[in-house]
Design a protein around this motif. Structure first.
Motif, PDB file in Angstrom:
ATOM      1  N   ASP A 163       0.831  -1.202   0.000  1.00 27.38           N
ATOM      2  CA  ASP A 163       0.000   0.000   0.000  1.00 27.38           C
ATOM      3  C   ASP A 163       0.868   1.255   0.000  1.00 27.38           C
ATOM      4  OD1 ASP A 163      -2.623   1.320   0.244  1.00 27.38           O
ATOM      5  OD2 ASP A 163      -1.842   1.978   2.182  1.00 27.38           O
ATOM      6  N   VAL A 164       2.007   1.179   0.691  1.00 29.56           N
ATOM      7  CA  VAL A 164       2.943   2.310   0.698  1.00 29.56           C
ATOM      8  C   VAL A 164       3.533   2.501  -0.698  1.00 29.56           C
ATOM      9  CG1 VAL A 164       5.100   3.188   1.642  1.00 29.56           C
ATOM     10  CG2 VAL A 164       3.487   1.990   3.131  1.00 29.56           C
ATOM     11  N   LEU A 165       3.899   1.398  -1.354  1.00 29.36           N
ATOM     12  CA  LEU A 165       4.508   1.468  -2.686  1.00 29.36           C
ATOM     13  C   LEU A 165       3.520   1.947  -3.750  1.00 29.36           C
ATOM     14  CD1 LEU A 165       6.610  -1.833  -2.694  1.00 29.36           C
ATOM     15  CD2 LEU A 165       7.469   0.507  -2.504  1.00 29.36           C
ATOM     16  N   PHE A 166       2.272   1.495  -3.611  1.00 28.68           N
ATOM     17  CA  PHE A 166       1.261   1.842  -4.614  1.00 28.68           C
ATOM     18  C   PHE A 166       0.246   2.833  -4.044  1.00 28.68           C
ATOM     19  CE2 PHE A 166       2.916  -2.309  -5.803  1.00 28.68           C
ATOM     20  CZ  PHE A 166       3.147  -2.155  -7.170  1.00 28.68           C
ATOM     21  N   PHE A 167       0.773   3.857  -3.384  1.00 25.26           N
ATOM     22  CA  PHE A 167      -0.075   4.850  -2.739  1.00 25.26           C
ATOM     23  C   PHE A 167      -0.931   5.618  -3.735  1.00 25.26           C
ATOM     24  CE2 PHE A 167       3.730   7.054  -4.019  1.00 25.26           C
ATOM     25  CZ  PHE A 167       3.285   8.282  -4.471  1.00 25.26           C
ATOM     26  N   PHE A 168      -0.512   5.641  -4.993  1.00 24.76           N
ATOM     27  CA  PHE A 168      -1.182   6.451  -6.008  1.00 24.76           C
ATOM     28  C   PHE A 168      -2.442   5.781  -6.562  1.00 24.76           C
ATOM     29  CE2 PHE A 168       2.306   3.962  -7.732  1.00 24.76           C
ATOM     30  CZ  PHE A 168       1.667   3.189  -8.697  1.00 24.76           C
ATOM     31  N   LYS A 173      -7.924  -1.526  -3.037  1.00 22.38           N
ATOM     32  CA  LYS A 173      -7.450  -1.010  -4.322  1.00 22.38           C
ATOM     33  C   LYS A 173      -7.455  -2.074  -5.421  1.00 22.38           C
ATOM     34  CE  LYS A 173      -4.356   2.445  -2.253  1.00 22.38           C
ATOM     35  NZ  LYS A 173      -2.956   2.845  -1.999  1.00 22.38           N
ATOM     36  N   VAL A 174      -7.283  -3.327  -5.036  1.00 20.89           N
ATOM     37  CA  VAL A 174      -7.084  -4.374  -6.054  1.00 20.89           C
ATOM     38  C   VAL A 174      -8.182  -5.428  -6.082  1.00 20.89           C
ATOM     39  CG1 VAL A 174      -4.575  -4.091  -6.014  1.00 20.89           C
ATOM     40  CG2 VAL A 174      -5.644  -5.742  -4.462  1.00 20.89           C
ATOM     41  N   VAL A 175      -9.062  -5.442  -5.065  1.00 19.94           N
ATOM     42  CA  VAL A 175     -10.095  -6.471  -4.980  1.00 19.94           C
ATOM     43  C   VAL A 175     -11.438  -5.822  -4.657  1.00 19.94           C
ATOM     44  CG1 VAL A 175     -10.873  -8.535  -3.746  1.00 19.94           C
ATOM     45  CG2 VAL A 175      -8.452  -8.225  -4.207  1.00 19.94           C
ATOM     46  N   SER A 176     -12.513  -6.378  -5.196  1.00 19.40           N
ATOM     47  CA  SER A 176     -13.858  -5.932  -4.834  1.00 19.40           C
ATOM     48  C   SER A 176     -14.142  -6.379  -3.406  1.00 19.40           C
ATOM     49  CB  SER A 176     -14.889  -6.549  -5.783  1.00 19.40           C
ATOM     50  OG  SER A 176     -16.186  -6.436  -5.257  1.00 19.40           O
ATOM     51  N   GLN A 202      -6.574  -4.873  12.433  1.00 18.09           N
ATOM     52  CA  GLN A 202      -5.402  -4.261  13.068  1.00 18.09           C
ATOM     53  C   GLN A 202      -4.421  -3.661  12.062  1.00 18.09           C
ATOM     54  OE1 GLN A 202      -3.670  -7.025  16.013  1.00 18.09           O
ATOM     55  NE2 GLN A 202      -5.530  -8.255  15.786  1.00 18.09           N
ATOM     56  N   TYR A 203      -4.689  -3.873  10.756  1.00 15.42           N
ATOM     57  CA  TYR A 203      -3.755  -3.416   9.719  1.00 15.42           C
ATOM     58  C   TYR A 203      -4.502  -2.574   8.677  1.00 15.42           C
ATOM     59  CZ  TYR A 203      -0.578  -6.867  11.720  1.00 15.42           C
ATOM     60  OH  TYR A 203       0.220  -7.587  12.570  1.00 15.42           O
ATOM     61  N   PRO A 204      -4.726  -1.294   8.990  1.00 18.77           N
ATOM     62  CA  PRO A 204      -5.486  -0.439   8.073  1.00 18.77           C
ATOM     63  C   PRO A 204      -4.841  -0.278   6.703  1.00 18.77           C
ATOM     64  CG  PRO A 204      -4.472   0.847   9.849  1.00 18.77           C
ATOM     65  CD  PRO A 204      -4.343  -0.587  10.220  1.00 18.77           C
ATOM     66  N   ARG A 205      -3.513  -0.247   6.637  1.00 22.99           N
ATOM     67  CA  ARG A 205      -2.856  -0.117   5.327  1.00 22.99           C
ATOM     68  C   ARG A 205      -3.094  -1.352   4.470  1.00 22.99           C
ATOM     69  NH1 ARG A 205      -0.134   3.676   3.210  1.00 22.99           N
ATOM     70  NH2 ARG A 205       0.690   5.441   4.373  1.00 22.99           N
ATOM     71  N   ALA A 206      -3.108  -2.509   5.100  1.00 20.02           N
ATOM     72  CA  ALA A 206      -3.393  -3.739   4.366  1.00 20.02           C
ATOM     73  C   ALA A 206      -4.804  -3.694   3.794  1.00 20.02           C
ATOM     74  CB  ALA A 206      -3.218  -4.947   5.281  1.00 20.02           C
ATOM     75  N   LYS A 207      -5.731  -3.192   4.582  1.00 20.33           N
ATOM     76  CA  LYS A 207      -7.112  -3.078   4.102  1.00 20.33           C
ATOM     77  C   LYS A 207      -7.204  -2.084   2.952  1.00 20.33           C
ATOM     78  CE  LYS A 207      -9.047  -2.278   8.175  1.00 20.33           C
ATOM     79  NZ  LYS A 207     -10.145  -1.994   9.142  1.00 20.33           N
ATOM     80  N   ASN A 208      -6.446  -0.995   3.041  1.00 21.51           N
ATOM     81  CA  ASN A 208      -6.447  -0.020   1.955  1.00 21.51           C
ATOM     82  C   ASN A 208      -5.951  -0.643   0.654  1.00 21.51           C
ATOM     83  OD1 ASN A 208      -7.482   2.229   3.253  1.00 21.51           O
ATOM     84  ND2 ASN A 208      -5.491   2.966   3.929  1.00 21.51           N
TER      85      ASN A 208
END
Length: 366
Positions: free
Chosen positions: A26-31, A296-299, A286-292
């Motif tokens: 998520d950090v790498l593909f923030f855009f 981005k990539v899955v419905s 517990q991992y909001p970035r993982a959820k973000n």
């Protein structure tokens, strides 16, 4: 031979590793766009669900449920009985119907009639009646529609009027059909509200709720319970006494995501569990970035559907918020989950479901 607890620990370690990788991506593909999805940690959410022991011990009571009107109903999420004991329910296509004998009789629509009523895309036009109760006289039906608001239905006149008292607003950000996004995001814009007909005033009793759902006033009218589905707990708001205006946790760390709560004939409450918690979901909270990144990539609706466990569960709570009984369908063959609400008729329970195509009927035998 590997202990079951050891296998569970290994599974959680692997899931944690996957979620950490997703967080880094998520950090790498923030855009990448996230469709207004802004995940956060749900601080009140318990990390591990309770064990199935004691009052939660697994049984197969729900497998004895009889399916009524199967195929003639779509998502009968809430059930109410009039003064004569006739059952009414609201459907996914916007209709409120009466269940008479073996017939489903249309009473009224809360929205417009369109060809695609019953689909998520058409809910805002067709209406979606959710919670419903008859007034103290058993003549006027009070309905909370997800898009039309609070309505009063006179079944005999087949008219709809605005009126209500206590109700919930699940989210001020997401629509009802976007409930997967609201729960996974950790959205806490839900509210418990009260409308005072004499003054016309609207009052916010509790805000900051994680997908506020069912509401139930206590038998004495001294407090109201509100289901916080996204946090797997129930809150209690005092209406009278020294604690009037204050709220506290009634029960937390439920084994699944609760939907509606209703009084039962033994002086406690019935609580329907919409779907069960899983290790994956508990960790993901517990991992909001993982959820973000996942968003981005899955419905998200696809993810929820394909990771959900088919398991039927109904809980009985006492007046102190303790689980006293639980009815299970561990196979999910009869009640696969999606248990929204229970109408207690003394010796018989009727189940409502926001998804299933039937009303369930279960005879109680002590």
């Amino acid at each position: 031979m590997v202990d079951v607890r050891e296998r569970g620990a290994v599974t959680r370690m692997l899931l944690t590793l996957v979620l950490l990788i997703f967080s880094a991506l998520d950090v790498l593909f923030f855009f990448l766009p996230t469709s207004n999805f802004d995940s956060r940690v749900v601080s009140v959410y318990q990390k591990e669900s309770p064990k199935f022991e004691g009052a939660l011990e697994v049984n197969s009571i729900l497998t004895k449920t009889q399916k009524l009107y199967e195929g003639d109903l779509v998502g009968p999420g809430s059930i109410a009985a009039d003064s004569e004991g006739t059952l009414y329910t609201g459907l996914a296509d916007g209709r409120i119907v009466k269940l008479e004998g073996d017939k489903v009789v249309d009473v009224v629509r809360t929205g417009e009639q369109k060809a695609n009523c019953g689909t998520a895309e058409a809910e805002a036009i067709c209406g979606r009646p959710e919670g419903m109760r008859f007034d103290k006289y058993g003549s006027n039906l009070i309905v909370a529609d997800a898009y039309r608001g609070l309505l009063e239905v006179n079944p005999k006149a087949k008219t709809v009027k605005d009126r209500t008292i206590y109700f919930t607003d699940t989210s001020s950000k997401w629509q009802r059909y976007q409930h997967d996004y609201s729960v996974l995001e950790g959205d806490n814009t839900g509210r418990l509200l009260a409308y005072h007909p004499k003054t016309g005033e609207m009052e916010v009793l509790i805000d900051g709720l994680h997908f506020a759902s069912g509401v139930q006033i206590s038998p004495e009218g001294d407090y109201v319970l509100v289901v916080e589905l996204g946090a797997s707990r129930i809150m209690k708001y005092y209406l009278k006494g020294e604690l009037k205006g204050k709220s506290e946790v009634f029960i937390q760390n439920l084994p699944g995501f609760p939907d509606h709560i209703r009084l039962n004939s033994r002086g406690g409450y019935w609580l329907g569990i919409a779907t069960m918690r899983t290790d994956f979901f508990d960790l993901m909270q517990q991992y909001p970035r993982a959820k973000n990144f996942i968003a981005k990539v899955v419905s998200l609706p696809w993810l929820v559907t394909n990771t959900a466990v088919k398991y039927g569960l109904l809980l009985e709570l006492d007046e102190s918020g303790n689980i006293t009984r639980s009815f299970h369908d561990p196979t999910g063959r009869v009640i696969p989950g999606y248990l929204s609400e229970v109408h207690d008729d003394g010796d018989v329970l009727f189940f409502g479901s926001f998804f299933s195509p039937f009303v369930g009927r279960l005879e109680l035998k002590d």
